[in-house]
Design a protein around this motif. Structure first.
Motif, mmCIF file in Angstrom:
data_model
loop_
_atom_site.group_PDB
_atom_site.id
_atom_site.type_symbol
_atom_site.label_atom_id
_atom_site.label_comp_id
_atom_site.label_asym_id
_atom_site.label_seq_id
_atom_site.Cartn_x
_atom_site.Cartn_y
_atom_site.Cartn_z
ATOM 1 N N LEU A 1 0.827 -1.205 0.000
ATOM 2 C CA LEU A 1 0.000 0.000 0.000
ATOM 3 C C LEU A 1 0.863 1.257 0.000
ATOM 4 N N TRP A 2 1.987 1.256 0.738
ATOM 5 C CA TRP A 2 2.902 2.400 0.742
ATOM 6 C C TRP A 2 3.441 2.642 -0.665
ATOM 7 N N ARG A 3 3.849 1.580 -1.330
ATOM 8 C CA ARG A 3 4.371 1.694 -2.696
ATOM 9 C C ARG A 3 3.292 2.262 -3.626
ATOM 10 N N ALA A 4 2.079 1.753 -3.531
ATOM 11 C CA ALA A 4 0.994 2.236 -4.389
ATOM 12 C C ALA A 4 0.680 3.705 -4.090
ATOM 13 N N TYR A 5 0.627 4.053 -2.807
ATOM 14 C CA TYR A 5 0.365 5.442 -2.404
ATOM 15 C C TYR A 5 1.442 6.374 -2.939
ATOM 16 N N TYR A 6 2.690 6.047 -2.657
ATOM 17 C CA TYR A 6 3.778 6.940 -3.044
ATOM 18 C C TYR A 6 3.872 7.060 -4.565
ATOM 19 N N THR A 7 3.695 5.967 -5.259
ATOM 20 C CA THR A 7 3.738 6.005 -6.721
ATOM 21 C C THR A 7 2.648 6.924 -7.257
ATOM 22 N N GLU A 8 1.430 6.791 -6.733
ATOM 23 C CA GLU A 8 0.328 7.616 -7.224
ATOM 24 C C GLU A 8 0.557 9.099 -6.956
ATOM 25 N N VAL A 9 0.912 9.465 -5.723
ATOM 26 C CA VAL A 9 1.057 10.899 -5.436
ATOM 27 C C VAL A 9 2.284 11.489 -6.125
ATOM 28 N N SER A 10 3.349 10.709 -6.264
ATOM 29 C CA SER A 10 4.532 11.197 -6.950
ATOM 30 C C SER A 10 4.254 11.369 -8.445
ATOM 31 N N ASP A 11 3.650 10.368 -9.049
ATOM 32 C CA ASP A 11 3.327 10.465 -10.472
ATOM 33 C C ASP A 11 2.375 11.629 -10.743
ATOM 34 N N ARG A 12 1.405 11.823 -9.865
ATOM 35 C CA ARG A 12 0.476 12.943 -10.048
ATOM 36 C C ARG A 12 1.219 14.267 -10.049
ATOM 37 N N TRP A 13 2.156 14.425 -9.118
ATOM 38 C CA TRP A 13 2.907 15.669 -9.030
ATOM 39 C C TRP A 13 3.748 15.879 -10.290
ATOM 40 N N TYR A 14 4.500 14.858 -10.673
ATOM 41 C CA TYR A 14 5.362 14.989 -11.851
ATOM 42 C C TYR A 14 4.557 15.211 -13.132
ATOM 43 N N LEU A 15 3.446 14.508 -13.290
ATOM 44 C CA LEU A 15 2.623 14.707 -14.486
ATOM 45 C C LEU A 15 2.067 16.130 -14.538
ATOM 46 N N LEU A 16 1.648 16.654 -13.404
ATOM 47 C CA LEU A 16 1.096 18.003 -13.348
ATOM 48 C C LEU A 16 2.164 19.071 -13.600
ATOM 49 N N PRO B 1 11.843 5.972 -12.295
ATOM 50 C CA PRO B 1 11.797 4.757 -11.468
ATOM 51 C C PRO B 1 12.885 4.698 -10.395
ATOM 52 N N ALA B 2 14.096 5.133 -10.688
ATOM 53 C CA ALA B 2 15.171 5.098 -9.681
ATOM 54 C C ALA B 2 14.864 6.067 -8.549
ATOM 55 N N GLU B 3 14.364 7.241 -8.885
ATOM 56 C CA GLU B 3 13.997 8.216 -7.849
ATOM 57 C C GLU B 3 12.868 7.669 -6.985
ATOM 58 N N LEU B 4 11.894 7.050 -7.627
ATOM 59 C CA LEU B 4 10.771 6.464 -6.902
ATOM 60 C C LEU B 4 11.266 5.424 -5.896
ATOM 61 N N GLU B 5 12.157 4.543 -6.319
ATOM 62 C CA GLU B 5 12.685 3.506 -5.419
ATOM 63 C C GLU B 5 13.440 4.118 -4.246
ATOM 64 N N ARG B 6 14.237 5.155 -4.506
ATOM 65 C CA ARG B 6 14.980 5.818 -3.424
ATOM 66 C C ARG B 6 14.027 6.449 -2.415
ATOM 67 N N ALA B 7 13.011 7.117 -2.913
ATOM 68 C CA ALA B 7 12.066 7.793 -2.023
ATOM 69 C C ALA B 7 11.252 6.802 -1.201
ATOM 70 N N ILE B 8 10.816 5.731 -1.817
ATOM 71 C CA ILE B 8 10.054 4.710 -1.082
ATOM 72 C C ILE B 8 10.918 4.099 0.015
ATOM 73 N N ALA B 9 12.160 3.788 -0.292
ATOM 74 C CA ALA B 9 13.068 3.185 0.689
ATOM 75 C C ALA B 9 13.435 4.162 1.803
ATOM 76 N N ALA B 10 13.488 5.446 1.497
ATOM 77 C CA ALA B 10 13.919 6.442 2.486
ATOM 78 C C ALA B 10 12.860 6.721 3.547
ATOM 79 N N THR B 11 11.610 6.438 3.258
ATOM 80 C CA THR B 11 10.529 6.711 4.201
ATOM 81 C C THR B 11 9.897 5.389 4.600
ATOM 82 N N THR B 12 10.475 4.766 5.602
ATOM 83 C CA THR B 12 10.064 3.406 5.955
ATOM 84 C C THR B 12 8.708 3.326 6.642
ATOM 85 N N GLY B 13 8.367 4.334 7.433
ATOM 86 C CA GLY B 13 7.148 4.274 8.224
ATOM 87 C C GLY B 13 7.423 3.936 9.674
#
Length: 174
Positions: free
Chosen positions: A18-33, A41-53
């Motif tokens: 769910l974290w991966r799906a959430y972060y992907t959606e909000v990040s993609d929305r920002w970049y697309l806008l 994809p590399a940035e996405l992986e770094r950001a997901i790993a950096a915020t563990t919860g």
């Protein structure tokens, strides 16, 4: 079909998915806008790993996972910022599950978790392009306020006083 909401470790398979799906959606929305493309994809992986919860671990926080008919279908996190203030974070219901009442249930459960942690108020931030989130928070009694952090992606800040438990309808629960 029924919803259930329960605490779950931030690193459980359901929470991680769910974290991966959430972060992907909000990040993609920002970049697309703002830039016309999806997240690198590399940035996405770094950001997901950096915020563990890990900030959502008891006794100062909690991650809640919603399940719809037993399948993971949403998340919400709560973390104490001080003795009386909790922050609502990671509220997410995947697109295919939206419109079925899961988000209000998650927020209500997060408010209950915040009360159990001793919080008297809940705060949150969100972005301008997340109009569905802003509408949800307003509908659930959150009031837009001035900034309470300097997050570069935060554009709207909300607050709600946590009194006695209330049903999703806004009526007190006995």
């Amino acid at each position: 079909m029924t919803w259930t909401v329960a605490p779950e470790p931030y690193d459980s398979p359901a929470a991680l998915a769910l974290w991966r799906a959430y972060y992907t959606e909000v990040s993609d929305r920002w970049y697309l806008l703002h830039e016309g493309h999806r997240t690198d994809p590399a940035e996405l992986e770094r950001a997901i790993a950096a915020t563990t919860g890990a900030e959502l671990l008891p006794p100062k926080g909690e991650l809640l996972i919603a399940r719809y008919d037993g399948e993971p279908a949403g998340s919400a996190g709560v973390r104490l910022l001080d003795a009386e203030t909790a922050e609502l974070t990671r509220v997410f219901v995947p697109a295919g599950m939206r419109g079925r009442g899961g988000a209000p249930l998650l927020v209500a459960a997060a408010e209950d978790a915040a009360r159990a942690l001793g919080a008297r108020r809940m705060i949150l931030d969100t972005r301008g392009d997340l109009v569905e989130a802003r509408a949800l928070y307003a509908r659930l009694g959150y009031t837009e306020t001035g900034p309470h952090n300097d997050d570069p992606y935060a554009e709207h800040w909300f607050r709600k006083e946590l009194r006695g438990r209330e049903a999703v309808s806004g009526r007190p629960v006995p």
